[in-house]
Enzyme design. Structure first.
Site, PDB file in Angstrom:
ATOM      1  N   ASP A 139     -11.554 -29.659 -19.640  1.00 26.29           N
ATOM      2  CA  ASP A 139     -11.605 -31.098 -20.475  1.00 26.29           C
ATOM      3  C   ASP A 139     -11.593 -31.433 -21.695  1.00 26.29           C
ATOM      4  O   ASP A 139     -12.607 -30.140 -22.623  1.00 26.29           O
ATOM      5  CB  ASP A 139     -12.985 -31.806 -19.731  1.00 26.29           C
ATOM      6  CG  ASP A 139     -13.540 -31.815 -18.268  1.00 26.29           C
ATOM      7  OD1 ASP A 139     -12.057 -31.618 -18.072  1.00 26.29           O
ATOM      8  OD2 ASP A 139     -14.637 -31.625 -18.467  1.00 26.29           O
ATOM      9  N   ASP A 144     -13.735 -36.404  -6.422  1.00 24.85           N
ATOM     10  CA  ASP A 144     -14.320 -35.684  -7.356  1.00 24.85           C
ATOM     11  C   ASP A 144     -16.247 -36.401  -7.145  1.00 24.85           C
ATOM     12  O   ASP A 144     -16.824 -37.520  -6.199  1.00 24.85           O
ATOM     13  CB  ASP A 144     -14.684 -36.561  -8.729  1.00 24.85           C
ATOM     14  CG  ASP A 144     -13.592 -36.653  -9.584  1.00 24.85           C
ATOM     15  OD1 ASP A 144     -13.832 -34.924  -9.917  1.00 24.85           O
ATOM     16  OD2 ASP A 144     -13.777 -37.286 -11.141  1.00 24.85           O
TER      17      ASP A 144
END
Length: 252
Positions: free
Chosen positions: A130, A11
């Site tokens: 998500d 990330d």
């Protein structure tokens, strides 16, 4: 039986690899090129590289970092974050990505999935989902780095993007992200069993048994982790040896 993949996740925000808990509280984990090189040497099957604030900040794709990573790493690289149009897919593939991941933009414009898959082939299109569990017990799709609720059902959305040509689904449990409590196995199995394309389980790995559970109980085709690898708790090689000992087919 096809081998199951271990995919470290980078990330990235502001050019650094970070890790948070439940999508907040980000902590610096290092330089993306150095970390990518380390995972390549440890035997990772692929790397996933997500610019986690590109969409919410409205920034452009960080092509120079991707070019640097791709020049150092010789395993498949999936890149996502800030993909808004088919032209962005081309730019990322040209920069060295093997697959391109889309999330918020696919929800806003589902034709982007169909168009990109038709143009470049399903094999290089990944849709990231998500997912957050609701009080009713099902899972809702969130976008913009987990900040925006959509009201959409995760399993239905997964079926929709698979039908539109996504070659793979990267499924993250927001409830488990960074928690080290293990994958949301009910979520992972619900999506894996509903679609015919590979599902990558993400969110919550705290030990090596969690990786095994993602495959055997969550029916995932690949498992993604960040914290356990970034901070040196385990190497990818150790993870593979553990999984193999548990009967999971992996590439050693």
């Amino acid at each position: 039986m096809l081998t199951k993949r271990i995919i470290p996740c980078l990330d990235v925000t502001a050019g650094r690899v970070v890790k948070g808990v439940n999508f907040v509280g980000l902590r610096d984990a290092g330089d993306p090129v150095e970390i990518a090189r380390r995972y390549d040497s440890q035997g990772a099957d692929e790397l996933t590289f997500l610019d986690i604030t590109a969409t919410s900040d409205g920034r452009d794709l960080i092509l120079h970092i991707i070019e640097n990573v791709a020049s150092q790493v010789f395993i498949p690289l999936t890149v996502g974050g800030g993909v808004r149009a088919v032209a962005d897919v081309r730019r990322l593939l040209n920069a060295g990505a093997d697959k391109v991941s889309m999330n918020s933009s696919a929800v806003a414009n589902p034709d982007l999935v169909s168009d990109a898959a038709a143009y470049y082939g399903s094999q290089c299109i990944v849709v990231a989902i998500d997912a957050k569990q609701t009080e009713a017990g099902n899972w809702e799709v969130f976008t913009h780095g987990g900040r925006t609720a959509t009201g959409m059902d995760v399993v239905e959305w997964a079926k929709e993007v698979a039908k539109r040509g996504a070659g793979e689904i990267l499924l993250t449990s927001m409830n488990r992200d960074g928690s080290k409590d293990g994958f949301d196995l009910a979520l992972t199995a619900a999506v894996s069993d509903a679609v015919s394309v590979p599902v990558i389980a993400s969110g919550g790995v705290g030990n090596l048994q969690h990786l095994v559970d993602g495959i055997t109980k969550g029916h995932a085709d690949a498992v993604l982790a960040a914290s356990i690898f970034h901070y040196g708790e385990y190497t990818v090689q150790e993870a593979k040896e553990y999984m193999a000992a548990q009967g999971v087919p992996v590439r050693i």
